[in-house]
Design a protein around this motif. Sequence first.
Motif, short mmCIF file in Angstrom:
data_model
loop_
_atom_site.label_atom_id
_atom_site.label_comp_id
_atom_site.label_asym_id
_atom_site.label_seq_id
_atom_site.Cartn_x
_atom_site.Cartn_y
_atom_site.Cartn_z
N LYS A 123 0.86 -1.17 0.00
CA LYS A 123 0.00 0.00 0.00
C LYS A 123 0.90 1.23 0.00
CE LYS A 123 -3.95 -2.17 0.34
NZ LYS A 123 -4.93 -2.15 -0.79
N LEU A 124 0.64 2.14 -0.91
CA LEU A 124 1.48 3.32 -1.06
C LEU A 124 0.70 4.56 -0.64
CD1 LEU A 124 4.34 4.05 -2.16
CD2 LEU A 124 3.23 4.58 -4.33
N PHE A 125 1.32 5.36 0.23
CA PHE A 125 0.69 6.58 0.75
C PHE A 125 1.55 7.79 0.37
CE2 PHE A 125 -0.33 3.01 3.40
CZ PHE A 125 -1.69 3.13 3.66
N VAL A 126 0.89 8.90 0.05
CA VAL A 126 1.62 10.10 -0.33
C VAL A 126 1.40 11.18 0.74
CG1 VAL A 126 -0.30 10.91 -1.79
CG2 VAL A 126 2.01 11.82 -2.13
N PHE A 127 2.48 11.91 1.06
CA PHE A 127 2.47 12.97 2.05
C PHE A 127 3.02 14.24 1.40
CE2 PHE A 127 2.67 8.99 4.21
CZ PHE A 127 1.90 9.14 5.36
N THR A 149 8.17 -1.14 6.02
CA THR A 149 7.94 0.21 5.50
C THR A 149 9.19 0.72 4.81
OG1 THR A 149 8.52 1.08 7.69
CG2 THR A 149 6.18 0.87 7.17
N GLN A 150 8.98 1.46 3.72
CA GLN A 150 10.05 2.17 3.02
C GLN A 150 9.55 3.58 2.72
OE1 GLN A 150 8.78 -0.76 1.13
NE2 GLN A 150 9.90 -2.04 2.59
N LEU A 151 10.46 4.53 2.71
CA LEU A 151 10.10 5.92 2.42
C LEU A 151 10.87 6.41 1.20
CD1 LEU A 151 8.46 8.41 3.42
CD2 LEU A 151 10.52 9.10 4.68
N TYR A 152 10.15 7.07 0.27
CA TYR A 152 10.74 7.59 -0.96
C TYR A 152 10.37 9.05 -1.13
CZ TYR A 152 11.17 2.63 -2.15
OH TYR A 152 11.48 1.29 -2.13
N ALA A 153 11.21 9.79 -1.84
CA ALA A 153 10.90 11.15 -2.25
C ALA A 153 10.74 11.16 -3.77
CB ALA A 153 12.02 12.11 -1.85
N PHE A 154 9.68 11.84 -4.25
CA PHE A 154 9.42 11.87 -5.69
C PHE A 154 8.59 13.11 -6.02
CE2 PHE A 154 6.69 10.47 -9.35
CZ PHE A 154 7.71 10.41 -10.29
N GLU A 155 9.14 13.96 -6.88
CA GLU A 155 8.45 15.14 -7.38
C GLU A 155 7.85 16.00 -6.26
OE1 GLU A 155 5.69 13.89 -10.39
OE2 GLU A 155 7.27 13.61 -11.88
N GLY A 156 8.68 16.25 -5.22
CA GLY A 156 8.26 17.15 -4.16
C GLY A 156 7.31 16.55 -3.14
N ARG A 157 7.07 15.25 -3.21
CA ARG A 157 6.20 14.56 -2.26
C ARG A 157 6.98 13.42 -1.62
NH1 ARG A 157 3.63 18.51 -3.21
NH2 ARG A 157 1.47 18.69 -3.90
N SER A 191 2.01 3.56 -8.78
CA SER A 191 2.60 2.23 -8.64
C SER A 191 3.90 2.30 -7.84
CB SER A 191 2.87 1.63 -10.02
OG SER A 191 3.76 0.54 -9.93
N ILE A 192 4.10 1.36 -6.92
CA ILE A 192 5.35 1.32 -6.17
C ILE A 192 6.52 1.08 -7.12
CG2 ILE A 192 4.99 -1.13 -5.65
CD1 ILE A 192 7.01 1.51 -3.63
N HIS A 193 6.28 0.39 -8.21
CA HIS A 193 7.35 0.13 -9.18
C HIS A 193 7.83 1.43 -9.82
CE1 HIS A 193 6.42 -4.03 -8.57
NE2 HIS A 193 5.19 -3.86 -9.03
N ARG A 194 6.91 2.34 -10.08
CA ARG A 194 7.27 3.64 -10.65
C ARG A 194 8.08 4.45 -9.64
NH1 ARG A 194 5.81 7.18 -14.68
NH2 ARG A 194 5.59 9.37 -14.13
N ILE A 195 7.64 4.41 -8.38
CA ILE A 195 8.34 5.15 -7.34
C ILE A 195 9.74 4.59 -7.13
CG2 ILE A 195 8.34 5.72 -4.88
CD1 ILE A 195 6.35 7.31 -6.50
N GLU A 196 9.87 3.27 -7.13
CA GLU A 196 11.18 2.65 -6.95
C GLU A 196 12.12 3.01 -8.09
OE1 GLU A 196 10.18 -1.41 -4.42
OE2 GLU A 196 10.05 -1.45 -6.60
N TYR A 198 11.86 5.77 -10.31
CA TYR A 198 12.11 7.18 -10.56
C TYR A 198 12.29 8.02 -9.29
CZ TYR A 198 10.63 5.96 -15.28
OH TYR A 198 10.53 5.38 -16.51
N GLY A 199 11.88 7.49 -8.15
CA GLY A 199 12.01 8.24 -6.90
C GLY A 199 13.36 8.01 -6.25
N THR A 200 13.55 8.68 -5.12
CA THR A 200 14.78 8.56 -4.33
C THR A 200 14.45 7.86 -3.02
OG1 THR A 200 15.68 10.59 -5.25
CG2 THR A 200 16.65 9.80 -3.20
N ALA A 201 15.16 6.78 -2.73
CA ALA A 201 14.94 6.06 -1.48
C ALA A 201 15.50 6.89 -0.32
CB ALA A 201 15.60 4.69 -1.53
#
Length: 216
Positions: A123-127, A149-157, A191-196, A198-201
Amino acid sequence: MEIERINENTVKFYLSYGDIEDRGFSKEDVWYNRDKSEELFWDMMDELGDDTEFEVEGPLWIQVNAMNEGIEVIVTRAHLPKNAESSQFPFGIEDPEELFDPIFDAINETEEDSEEEVQVNDKLFVFRDFDELIPLASQMASLEDPFETQLYAFEGRYYLNLRFDYTLIDTKRAKDIISMITEYGILSKMSIHRIEEYGTAVMESDAFAQIDKYFS
């Protein structure tokens, strides 16, 4: 292809694998070729025609179900609340073609699920801000429930991925935990795959414990 108008904001497509082949695509194209998947989706949307009065505008929520004989795609047109910004939604109003990564990632995941019973669920949550995570982490860090749990940064979120293994936790308890998190964040359709990809862990494990330790 079968098209069913569910209501003024929702339409459902059903394509057999024969329908897909008749359009010049293969099953492998749908599963593994993002450009072909994109082309197929817009081909489907083009067939809606003017009679349906279903315009691609604003955020769209997509549900994709893989079946033995084909795929079912449910497209729902959402309405922006007053004073809401498009960036609050996983699919911005400026560029509807951003739909494709999450849509066809969902198809791939569903295909895999159909081959065997999958008991691990993400389950992916955005803050909007990191500060929203601090009081949440104070509550969650003390829980002894089995989840990752894992935390990522992506496009200012900030995106928090919550992973349950349903062989270790019952569904009711998992829903309780999700409800606690949605008091602070929004359940994302990304999608968590997109975040993994293109995002930053930011935190690769035990995100709540780390946030609580260093920021509370």
